[in-house]
Design an enzyme around this catalytic site. Structure first.
Site: not given
Ligand code: PDD
Length: 285
Positions: A32, A147, A179, A203
Site C-alpha cells: 500500500y 510497505k 522508527e 520504512l
Molecule cells: N505511514 N514508518 C512507518 C512504519 C509508517 O507507517 C509511515 C507512514 C512512515 C512515514 O512514511 P511517509 O513519510 O512516506 O508517510 C514511516 C502511513 C502514513 C500510514 O500507514 O498511514
C-alpha cells in the site's frame, strides 16, 4: 460520500466489494501507499509510485500498472473527490484464490483499490504543544522497509500509545532507534539533527527524504547514523514525520519531558521549511 477505485471501476466507497477469498483479507498479502494531496496536487507522486514498485517487486507481486497509469488513476481519484487537500490510500493485493493456500495462486489476479479522505493536517494548538509518545520494543519482522498491508504489529504498537493517551509509539530494537509505529523519528542534540539510516528495519519515508533534503538545502547540521536509545532519551528535540503528520514535535516520552517539554527551535524551523516547500511545490505544479 467518497468515490473509490476498485479493479478498473470508480464507484461510491459504500458499494465497493471484494471477495473474502482475497489474499489481502486472508493473509495480509499486499502492498500500500498513502499519498498526501495539497490543492489537488499529489505530493511526491513519482516517489510514492516508485516505493510501491519496490514493495511489489520484493513481495513478488507483478506490478499491475506502469507508473503513468498509476499516476492517471491517482489523478482521477483526486478529481472525483470533494476536498482540495486529500489523503489518497492505494492498495494492491495478490487477489482472490479458490482455496486458502499459503503458496501463491497459479494465476494471479491482483486486487487494486484506491480511496481518498480529507487530509486534515495538525491543528495549530497541537503544533504549539507537540504530542506525547511512549516507547516499546520493536518486535516487527525484518522487512520493515516494505510497505505491506500486514500491519498487525504496527496496529498493536500504535494502540499502546493510544491506551496511554499518547500519539505515537517510538520503537527500539537491540538498544537502537528504528522508527515510530506509523512514522519516522528524528532527534536534535546540540543543534544537530540526527536520524537513523535507511535499512530493512524501517520504512524509507517520503517525508524523511524531504526533511533530509531541506536540512541540506538550508545548511542545518545533520547526521544520518545509528542512534542509541539513551541518546533519544537525552534528546533536546524529537519529531515524528509522515505524509499525514508532516513534521510534528514529540514533547513527552514515557511521561518525561523531551528537552524543556515544548517544541524546540530546530523543529519549528524545519516545520516552516516544510510548509514553504509544500507551498512552492503546489504552486509549481
Ligand atoms: N505511514 N514508518 C512507518 C512504519 C509508517 O507507517 C509511515 C507512514 C512512515 C512515514 O512514511 P511517509 O513519510 O512516506 O508517510 C514511516 C502511513 C502514513 C500510514 O500507514 O498511514
Amino acid at each position: 460520500m467518497s468515490t473509490c477505485y476498485l479493479n478498473g471501476t470508480f464507484q461510491p466507497l459504500e458499494d465497493a466489494r471484494v471477495s473474502p477469498m482475497d489474499r489481502g483479507f486472508l493473509f495480509g498479502d499486499g502492498a500500500y501507499e498513502v499519498i498526501p494531496v495539497y490543492s489537488r496536487r499529489p505530493f511526491r507522486l513519482a516517489q510514492h509510485i516508485e516505493r510501491l514498485a519496490h514493495t511489489l517487486e520484493a513481495i513478488r507481486l507483478p506490478n499491475p500498472h506502469p507508473a503513468g497509469e498509476w499516476a492517471a488513476i491517482v489523478e482521477e481519484i483526486v478529481a472525483r473527490n470533494a476536498w482540495d487537500d486529500q489523503s489518497v490510500y492505494l492498495q494492491v493485493t495478490r487477489g482472490p484464490d479458490t482455496k486458502r493456500n499459503h503458496a501463491f495462486p497459479a494465476e494471479i489476479r491482483p486486487t487494486v483499490f484506491l480511496m481518498s479522505d480529507e487530509l486534515v493536517t495538525t491543528p495549530p494548538a497541537l503544533l504549539a504543544t507537540g504530542v506525547a509518545a511512549v516507547s516499546a520494543a520493536d518486535y516487527r519482522w525484518l522487512r520493515c522497509d516494505l510497505k505491506t498491508v500486514a500491519l498487525l504489529a504496527n496496529c498493536l504498537l500504535r494502540q499502546q500509545a493510544v491506551d496511554q493517551g499518547c500519539a505515537e509509539t517510538i520503537l527500539f530494537r537491540d538498544g537502537f532507534l528504528t522508527e515510530g509505529a506509523a512514522s519516522n523519528i528524528f532527534m536534535v542534540k546540540d543543534g544537530v539533527m540526527l536520524v537513523p539510516p535507511k535499512s530493512h528495519l524501517m520504512l524509507p519515508g517520503i517525508t524523511y527524504d524531504v526533511v533530509l533534503e531541506l536540512a541540506a538545502r538550508h545548511g542545518l547540521p545533520h547526521e544520518v547514523r545509528e542512534i542509541l536509545e539513551d541518546e533519544v532519551r537525552a534528546a533536546d528535540e524529537l519529531w515524528m514525520t509522515s505524509s499525514t503528520k508532516e513534521v510534528l514535535a514529540v514533547t513527552r516520552l514515557d511521561g518525561q519531558p523531551v528537552g524543556d517539554g515544548t517544541p524546540g527551535p530546530v523543529g519549528r524551523r524545519m516545520y516552516g521549511w516544510y510548509q514553504d516547500f509544500k507551498n512552492t511545490v503546489m504552486r509549481g505544479g
